[in-house]
Scaffold this motif. Structure first.
Motif, short mmCIF file in Angstrom:
data_model
loop_
_atom_site.label_atom_id
_atom_site.label_comp_id
_atom_site.label_asym_id
_atom_site.label_seq_id
_atom_site.Cartn_x
_atom_site.Cartn_y
_atom_site.Cartn_z
N SER A 1 -38.45 21.06 119.88
CA SER A 1 -38.05 19.69 120.19
C SER A 1 -40.02 18.44 119.75
O SER A 1 -39.94 17.61 119.35
N ASP A 2 -40.31 19.68 119.21
CA ASP A 2 -42.06 19.51 118.66
C ASP A 2 -42.11 18.26 117.20
O ASP A 2 -41.30 18.88 116.31
N GLU A 3 -42.54 17.64 117.38
CA GLU A 3 -42.60 16.89 115.92
C GLU A 3 -42.80 17.74 114.73
O GLU A 3 -42.49 17.75 113.92
N GLY A 4 -44.26 18.01 114.74
CA GLY A 4 -44.50 18.96 114.12
C GLY A 4 -44.24 20.26 113.50
O GLY A 4 -44.55 20.59 112.17
N PHE A 5 -42.84 21.20 114.90
CA PHE A 5 -42.95 22.42 114.45
C PHE A 5 -41.58 21.91 113.36
O PHE A 5 -41.46 22.62 112.39
N GLN A 6 -40.78 20.67 113.30
CA GLN A 6 -39.52 20.05 112.84
C GLN A 6 -40.03 19.77 111.37
O GLN A 6 -39.94 20.10 110.43
N LYS B 1 -32.84 17.77 121.27
CA LYS B 1 -33.96 17.85 122.45
C LYS B 1 -32.91 17.35 123.60
O LYS B 1 -33.04 17.74 125.03
N GLN C 1 -39.95 28.64 124.90
CA GLN C 1 -40.37 28.43 123.07
C GLN C 1 -39.66 27.34 122.74
O GLN C 1 -39.58 27.01 121.58
N LEU D 1 -38.10 24.83 123.38
CA LEU D 1 -38.73 23.76 123.84
C LEU D 1 -39.41 23.42 122.33
O LEU D 1 -39.62 22.02 121.85
N GLU D 2 -40.15 24.46 121.00
CA GLU D 2 -40.74 23.90 120.06
C GLU D 2 -40.33 23.11 119.34
O GLU D 2 -40.52 22.07 118.21
#
Length: 551
Positions: A136-141, A426, A131, A133-134
């Motif tokens: 790299s998620d735009e929304g998480f950033q 990422k 997880q 990898l989250e």
């Protein structure tokens, strides 16, 4: 926070019931003892998909029940949106029946799995290595930066505005498409409308015209019969008037002799008056009857126009033509007024766009102010975790278009080595580095926003020594602000928990089972000693274990 978990008939678990408290809780156990089963059961109660393979005994139902203490988490509005009753101590239950059917309940109210999934985001964060990898998620950033920038209220307002903006643009597009489609038919519709308007049709006109034309087309026959009728009535010798006058004279002579004769005389007198009136009308109609070819032609032309319009529009009456005329008028007016509608909608969109622009700029400015402190804090924490040369570069660039997060583009750049070039997180960070970055970010967030219970599933894989001590310190720091549960294989981390649970395998009636129990102090010493040197641990391992527990 999670206060209680009970599991019945799930995977290797027959029956398990365990309480959890605030702070840092540790879960340890041998590989394959069932730690992943616990996470699977929690995932089940949080809305994950399940099948019959989840049942230990396929003839009995599987039940997983989790209780959460929600007081102080401000979740009332979420429960209201989901249309379920809020309780400070909320119980979520999931049942898998032998038939394969699944049922879910929140405070004993049946709910859909989507409700559990919505609650999951606010109640529990199960964090495993994959997880990371989250990150790299735009929304998480964006969520990281916005949490530190205290942007939540502005973001909520922006998203409401964006929904309205997108809705208005959709309506505008539909209006434009409809206007385009209508414009393509406009000239033809206008021609049909003008044609019907020029015809100036009247209700009842067709029947009147048809009757009048029928009369004119038979004018000679009408003239002949009217003339002959007059001859019958007014002929001096044998006409009805002459005969009636003679009859009247005869009855008048005897009318004085008896009442019945006088009555007959009166009736004949009435007939004579009526006949005189008929004669007058016959003479009048006879005088009016005149063959007029021009009038016939005019009537024919008018009727042919009506028939032609009826055929053109596939109808059989003037009433239907008038309805078509009305509909065409509306279509023509719609096109002629469409530009006004479109202009008004464009003006409304412009106003909303201006407000969105202002909000997006405020959000971006607050993000920019939060970048430097975040970069500094991450650098410090990563150095503590054995990455002394790690550097973050967070870029916020203005965009021309609105997106889900504002009017800017966010990029997380990372460099792990001194003097190294920056690259997208990422692409350049390893799995171990991502784990430590995620731990650092979660630690920062725990001090700034109200995070749910977090469960770390062996996030410490691949580290040892002093770094593991620092991980334990960070987890303890996080536990001051939230409930932290970590599954670990490192004794340095296991020794830091306020509570320590052990997953172990047993046997019941010749069948392997998994269990979980809370360890006492002596149990913890033995468990940590085993983690240090194996099952045949030495006295020195026990001593080391006690030292770790007293730190």
């Amino acid at each position: 926070m999670l206060t209680h978990l009970s599991i019945h008939n799930y995977a290797l678990i027959n029956q398990l019931s365990i309480d959890f408290t605030k702070g840092l809780s540790i879960i340890t156990g041998e590989t394959g003892a069932g730690k992943s089963i616990l996470l699977g059961a929690l995932g089940l109660v949080m809305g994950n998909r399940a099948d019959l393979s989840s049942l230990k005994n396929t003839e009995k139902k599987c039940v997983v029940e989790a209780e959460f203490a929600l007081n102080g988490y401000d979740l009332n509005s979420i429960f209201e949106e989901l249309d379920i009753d809020y309780e400070d101590d909320t119980i979520i239950r999931r049942e898998i029946l032998p038939s394969g059917k699944s049922r879910a309940f929140v405070n004993d109210t049946p709910v859909r799995l989507s409700v559990l999934s919505t609650l999951k985001a606010r109640l529990i964060d199960i964090h495993s290595q994959h997880q990371t990898l989250e990150l790299s998620d735009e929304g998480f950033q964006y969520s990281i930066l916005d949490a530190l920038a205290k942007n939540s209220a502005k973001i909520a307002s922006y998203k409401r505005g964006l929904r309205k903006y997108n809705s208005l643009k959709k309506v505008l597009k539909e209006l434009q498409e409809e206007a385009q489609k209508s414009t393509e038919q406009y000239e033809y519709n206008l021609h049909l409308f003008n044609e019907l308007e020029e015809a100036n049709l009247q209700l009842g006109e067709q029947q009147a015209l048809e009757e009048k034309l029928d009369k004119l087309n038979n004018i000679e026959d009408i003239k002949l019969n009217l003339s002959e009728s007059l001859h019958i009535v007014i002929n001096d010798e044998i006409g009805l008037q002459t005969q009636l006058n003679s009859l009247e004279n005869k009855l008048q002579k005897i009318s004085g002799y008896a009442n019945e004769y006088e009555e007959l005389f009166s009736r004949i007198a009435s007939v004579k008056i009526e006949l005189d009136d008929v004669v007058a009308e016959l003479e009048s109609e006879n005088e009016k009857v005149d063959f007029n070819p021009a009038e016939i032609e005019e009537l024919n032309d008018r009727l042919q126009l009506i028939y032609s319009l009826q055929k053109k529009h596939s109808v059989g009456s003037i009433k239907e033509l008038l309805k078509i005329y009305e509909d065409l008028g509306e279509k023509v007016a719609q096109v002629e007024g469409a530009s006004d509608l479109i202009q008004n909608k464009e003006k409304e969109i412009k106003e909303v766009e201006g407000k969105l622009d202002d909000l997006a700029n405020v959000i971006m400015n607050k993000r920019n102010k939060a970048i430097a402190p975040l970069q500094k804090e991450l650098k410090y924490l990563l150095a503590e975790l054995g990455m002394p040369n790690a550097e973050f570069l967070i870029e916020v660039k203005s965009s021309e278009t609105f997106n889900s997060y504002g009017k800017d583009e966010l990029t997380f750049l990372f460099s792990a080595n001194k003097g190294g070039s920056f690259g997208e997180l990422k692409k350049v960070a390893s799995g171990g580095e991502l784990s430590r970055i995620m731990l650092s970010i979660k630690n920062i967030l725990s001090k700034n926003v109200q995070l749910p219970t977090i469960i770390f599933d062996e996030i410490d894989t691949g580290v040892s020594g002093e770094v593991s001590n620092k991980i334990a310190t960070i987890m303890n720091d996080m536990a001051n602000h939230m409930q932290v549960i970590t599954i670990t294989h490192l004794p340095q981390i296991a020794s830091q928990g306020q509570q320590h649970y052990k997953v172990y395998k047993g046997e019941e009636n010749g069948v392997t089972t998994s269990n979980l129990r809370l360890l006492s102090y002596d149990d913890r010493v033995a468990e940590i000693a085993e983690m240090l040197s194996g099952k045949d641990y030495s006295e020195s391992a026990l001593t080391h274990a006690k030292e770790l527990l007293t730190k």
